[in-house]
Motif scaffolding. Structure first.
Motif, PDB file in Angstrom:
ATOM      1  N   VAL A   2      -8.079   8.666 -12.118  1.00 42.95           N
ATOM      2  CA  VAL A   2      -6.333   8.235 -11.267  1.00 42.95           C
ATOM      3  C   VAL A   2      -6.568   6.868 -10.057  1.00 42.95           C
ATOM      4  CG1 VAL A   2      -7.484   9.681  -9.893  1.00 42.95           C
ATOM      5  CG2 VAL A   2      -5.500  10.084  -9.983  1.00 42.95           C
ATOM      6  N   ARG A   3      -5.782   6.054 -10.366  1.00 47.96           N
ATOM      7  CA  ARG A   3      -5.275   5.391  -9.606  1.00 47.96           C
ATOM      8  C   ARG A   3      -4.237   5.580  -8.360  1.00 47.96           C
ATOM      9  NH1 ARG A   3      -4.436  -0.534 -11.854  1.00 47.96           N
ATOM     10  NH2 ARG A   3      -6.547  -0.280 -12.771  1.00 47.96           N
ATOM     11  N   LEU A   4      -4.996   4.931  -7.574  1.00 42.58           N
ATOM     12  CA  LEU A   4      -3.730   5.222  -6.036  1.00 42.58           C
ATOM     13  C   LEU A   4      -3.189   3.816  -5.636  1.00 42.58           C
ATOM     14  CD1 LEU A   4      -2.760   6.451  -3.410  1.00 42.58           C
ATOM     15  CD2 LEU A   4      -4.796   5.950  -2.502  1.00 42.58           C
ATOM     16  N   ASN A   5      -2.129   3.695  -6.321  1.00 45.08           N
ATOM     17  CA  ASN A   5      -1.453   2.366  -6.259  1.00 45.08           C
ATOM     18  C   ASN A   5      -0.861   1.712  -4.945  1.00 45.08           C
ATOM     19  OD1 ASN A   5      -1.961   2.258  -8.667  1.00 45.08           O
ATOM     20  ND2 ASN A   5      -0.569   0.526  -8.826  1.00 45.08           N
ATOM     21  N   PHE A   6      -0.610   0.791  -3.815  1.00 41.84           N
ATOM     22  CA  PHE A   6      -0.374   0.597  -3.053  1.00 41.84           C
ATOM     23  C   PHE A   6       0.105  -0.427  -2.696  1.00 41.84           C
ATOM     24  CE2 PHE A   6      -4.257   1.657  -1.831  1.00 41.84           C
ATOM     25  CZ  PHE A   6      -4.912   0.004  -1.128  1.00 41.84           C
ATOM     26  N   GLY A  48       5.277   0.736   6.824  1.00 41.41           N
ATOM     27  CA  GLY A  48       5.683  -0.061   5.380  1.00 41.41           C
ATOM     28  C   GLY A  48       5.394  -0.166   4.520  1.00 41.41           C
ATOM     29  N   ILE A  49       3.985   0.964   4.455  1.00 39.89           N
ATOM     30  CA  ILE A  49       2.994   0.580   2.881  1.00 39.89           C
ATOM     31  C   ILE A  49       3.637   2.149   2.377  1.00 39.89           C
ATOM     32  CG2 ILE A  49       0.694   1.097   2.208  1.00 39.89           C
ATOM     33  CD1 ILE A  49       1.274  -1.672   3.446  1.00 39.89           C
ATOM     34  N   TYR A  50       3.599   1.544   1.182  1.00 40.62           N
ATOM     35  CA  TYR A  50       3.900   3.146  -0.067  1.00 40.62           C
ATOM     36  C   TYR A  50       2.647   2.752  -1.191  1.00 40.62           C
ATOM     37  CZ  TYR A  50       7.787   3.551   2.969  1.00 40.62           C
ATOM     38  OH  TYR A  50       9.405   3.483   4.043  1.00 40.62           O
ATOM     39  N   ALA A  51       2.573   3.887  -1.436  1.00 38.30           N
ATOM     40  CA  ALA A  51       1.830   4.397  -2.590  1.00 38.30           C
ATOM     41  C   ALA A  51       2.239   5.067  -3.274  1.00 38.30           C
ATOM     42  CB  ALA A  51       0.552   5.043  -2.200  1.00 38.30           C
ATOM     43  N   ALA A  52       1.624   4.801  -4.688  1.00 34.80           N
ATOM     44  CA  ALA A  52       1.580   6.094  -5.835  1.00 34.80           C
ATOM     45  C   ALA A  52       0.764   6.028  -6.674  1.00 34.80           C
ATOM     46  CB  ALA A  52       2.727   4.806  -6.196  1.00 34.80           C
ATOM     47  N   THR A  53       0.138   7.822  -7.247  1.00 34.04           N
ATOM     48  CA  THR A  53      -0.895   7.462  -7.669  1.00 34.04           C
ATOM     49  C   THR A  53      -0.378   7.588  -9.763  1.00 34.04           C
ATOM     50  OG1 THR A  53       0.026  10.100  -8.241  1.00 34.04           O
ATOM     51  CG2 THR A  53      -2.096   9.069  -6.394  1.00 34.04           C
ATOM     52  N   ILE A  54      -0.988   7.184 -10.534  1.00 30.09           N
ATOM     53  CA  ILE A  54      -1.419   7.313 -11.980  1.00 30.09           C
ATOM     54  C   ILE A  54      -2.515   7.890 -12.820  1.00 30.09           C
ATOM     55  CG2 ILE A  54      -1.090   4.680 -12.387  1.00 30.09           C
ATOM     56  CD1 ILE A  54       0.801   5.310 -14.901  1.00 30.09           C
ATOM     57  N   THR A  55      -2.440   9.183 -13.470  1.00 24.38           N
ATOM     58  CA  THR A  55      -3.673   8.930 -13.893  1.00 24.38           C
ATOM     59  C   THR A  55      -3.551   8.438 -15.363  1.00 24.38           C
ATOM     60  OG1 THR A  55      -3.242  11.217 -13.149  1.00 24.38           O
ATOM     61  CG2 THR A  55      -4.635  10.975 -14.674  1.00 24.38           C
ATOM     62  N   ALA A  82      14.755  -5.670   7.323  1.00 28.19           N
ATOM     63  CA  ALA A  82      15.274  -5.153   6.020  1.00 28.19           C
ATOM     64  C   ALA A  82      14.224  -4.807   5.625  1.00 28.19           C
ATOM     65  CB  ALA A  82      16.132  -6.448   6.033  1.00 28.19           C
ATOM     66  N   GLN A  83      12.833  -5.038   5.279  1.00 29.56           N
ATOM     67  CA  GLN A  83      12.128  -5.337   3.953  1.00 29.56           C
ATOM     68  C   GLN A  83      11.685  -3.996   4.350  1.00 29.56           C
ATOM     69  OE1 GLN A  83       9.941  -7.712   1.874  1.00 29.56           O
ATOM     70  NE2 GLN A  83       9.759  -5.537   1.257  1.00 29.56           N
ATOM     71  N   CYS A  84      11.316  -2.916   5.340  1.00 26.00           N
ATOM     72  CA  CYS A  84      11.014  -1.528   5.872  1.00 26.00           C
ATOM     73  C   CYS A  84      12.049  -0.694   5.267  1.00 26.00           C
ATOM     74  CB  CYS A  84      11.037  -1.462   7.241  1.00 26.00           C
ATOM     75  SG  CYS A  84       9.421  -1.537   7.622  1.00 26.00           S
ATOM     76  N   LEU A  85      13.149  -1.307   5.613  1.00 28.59           N
ATOM     77  CA  LEU A  85      14.216   0.102   4.573  1.00 28.59           C
ATOM     78  C   LEU A  85      14.448  -0.453   3.206  1.00 28.59           C
ATOM     79  CD1 LEU A  85      17.377   1.085   5.303  1.00 28.59           C
ATOM     80  CD2 LEU A  85      17.810  -1.533   5.195  1.00 28.59           C
ATOM     81  N   LYS A  86      14.202  -1.633   2.651  1.00 27.72           N
ATOM     82  CA  LYS A  86      13.904  -2.016   0.902  1.00 27.72           C
ATOM     83  C   LYS A  86      13.332  -1.165   1.162  1.00 27.72           C
ATOM     84  CE  LYS A  86      12.861  -5.090  -2.718  1.00 27.72           C
ATOM     85  NZ  LYS A  86      12.721  -6.621  -3.141  1.00 27.72           N
ATOM     86  N   ASN A  87      11.338  -0.877   1.169  1.00 27.97           N
ATOM     87  CA  ASN A  87      11.015  -0.149   0.776  1.00 27.97           C
ATOM     88  C   ASN A  87      10.858   1.327   0.942  1.00 27.97           C
ATOM     89  OD1 ASN A  87       8.985  -2.466   1.179  1.00 27.97           O
ATOM     90  ND2 ASN A  87       7.747  -2.106   1.774  1.00 27.97           N
ATOM     91  N   ALA A  88      11.394   1.424   2.163  1.00 25.17           N
ATOM     92  CA  ALA A  88      11.828   2.572   2.351  1.00 25.17           C
ATOM     93  C   ALA A  88      13.073   3.629   1.579  1.00 25.17           C
ATOM     94  CB  ALA A  88      12.601   3.636   4.005  1.00 25.17           C
TER      95      ALA A  88
END
Length: 400
Positions: free
Chosen positions: A326-330, A314-321, A107-113
């Motif tokens: 620039v930062r890579l959050n995960f 199960g890990i997801y990431a996003a970038t912001i400038t 369920a955690q994987c499903l929520k993240n995806a």
């Protein structure tokens, strides 16, 4: 690992019909999708899961019957609360388990995806109902809902013509729906493996048949223009210290101008992109991955240009400038519940975006950004040690 949450739910079907239904504000029933929901938990194992999570249970499980919530009182010991819960269940009450992903890794994987795939806030709640039970009276929800029937049977009455368009959270909390709103409705009997999509604001009522029912509801709170405006202001707050000054005296001229120009700001391409980026980063920061055992002290050092890498499942990431950075959050695996990040010069923007958006495997030598071979290896080692990347062979070995 659920690379695509919707594909997993819909059994490989196209998602176009789902979004068409959402825009038209009509339900969508998908009987017998062929999807194996067993990783989300079988009914016979639910009691065992609850008994192992006593503290979780007392905080997140409630009893509802005929539209009313019952409670044993405040500060009840966990053991007494658990016994009371199952007693109430035998009397016809439905157990509602909020934040079900904290009990179940799938369920955690499903929520993240789904959060990343739909750019939406996702909630996962489980409902365990005895035969001939009705937890809630006729009502509507302020968000879209995907219902996955895991076990047993449940009958849904869904109003054909009555709905609230784009409801607010307070609408659903304050407005009761008269029973006669369901005089004309579709009756859908959900059985194991069925999926039902209920758009936000659609009035419905649910009752179990002669069988015990176990289903989960995945709430999907889509990003609205209001939410995007909030994300834009949050991004501006990070960039401009004037937003962080105490609000004393008359509103400054710059703030008055900003309020007047908000509509134009939302329609500025760069501002909108930054708002979406901020929203995506906030989503990633809120995700907690299921526990994994991919990390070891030897993994990051034994790699080279031809090592095949992948994001940790199960890990997801996003970038912001931010200006020239620039930062890579995960979603952090080493410190669950707290996001991790790496930061670098703006020259690494394409490199970090590649890491955030690549759901497949790739060679260290394929990392973009005009880097030297030594720099690619160094970045890969850093991201492995942080828990974002892992050699593909490690994932393969753990699956076998």
């Amino acid at each position: 690992m659920l690379n695509s949450g919707l594909d997993w739910i819909l059994g490989g079907r196209s998602t176009a019909s789902l979004f068409n239904a959402a825009s038209a504000l009509v339900p969508l029933y998908l009987p017998t999708t062929g999807t194996d929901f067993s990783p989300l938990g079988a009914l016979h194992s639910l009691g065992d899961a609850l008994r192992l999570k006593g503290q979780y249970l007392s905080c997140n499980a409630s009893i509802y019957r005929e539209g009313r919530q019952t409670h044993p009182g405040r500060d009840v010991p966990t053991e007494i609360y658990e016994r009371w819960l199952f007693d109430e269940y035998t009397r016809g009450g439905s157990i509602v388990i909020r934040r079900y992903e904290e009990l179940n890794a799938a369920a955690q994987c499903l929520k993240n995806a789904l959060a990343i795939e739909l750019m939406s806030e996702i909630s996962v709640h489980a409902y365990v109902s005895p035969a001939s039970a009705q937890a809630f009276s006729a009502h509507f929800d302020p968000h879209n809902a995907l219902i996955l029937q895991l076990d047993g049977e449940k009958s849904w009455e869904v109003a054909r013509n009555h709905y609230i368009k784009y409801p607010l959270q307070e609408d659903a909390q304050s407005q009761s729906v008269p029973s006669d709103e369901l005089t004309r409705c579709d009756v859908i009997t959900m059985q194991r493996g069925d999926v039902l999509f209920i758009p936000a604001g659609r009035v419905h009522r649910v009752r179990t048949s002669s069988e015990v029912s176990f289903h989960i509801t995945v709430g999907v709170r889509e990003l609205s223009w209001e939410g995007l405006a909030v994300a834009l202001l949050k991004d501006a707050r990070m960039r401009d210290e004037r937003f962080r000054q105490p609000a004393k005296g008359e509103p400054p001229a710059w703030l008055v101008r900003l309020a007047g120009d908000l509509n134009a700001t939302v329609n500025t391409e760069l501002a909108v992109r930054r708002g979406f980026d901020r929203h995506r980063v906030d989503l990633v920061d809120s995700l907690t991955p299921p526990a994994r055992a991919y990390l070891s002290s030897e993994v990051s050092t034994a790699i080279g240009p031809q090592t095949m890498l992948a994001l940790v499942p199960g890990i997801y990431a996003a970038t912001i400038t931010y200006g020239d950075r620039v930062r890579l959050n995960f979603s952090g695996i080493s410190t669950p519940g707290r996001p991790s990040y790496v930061e670098g010069p703006i020259a690494l923007e394409s490199t970090f975006k590649y890491m955030a958006e690549n759901l497949g495997t790739f060679l260290v030598s394929e990392i973009p950004g005009g880097l030297t071979e030594e720099a690619r290896v160094a970045i890969a080692q850093r991201l492995i040690s942080e828990g974002l990347l892992v050699p593909a062979s490690v994932i393969s070995n753990q699956k076998t």
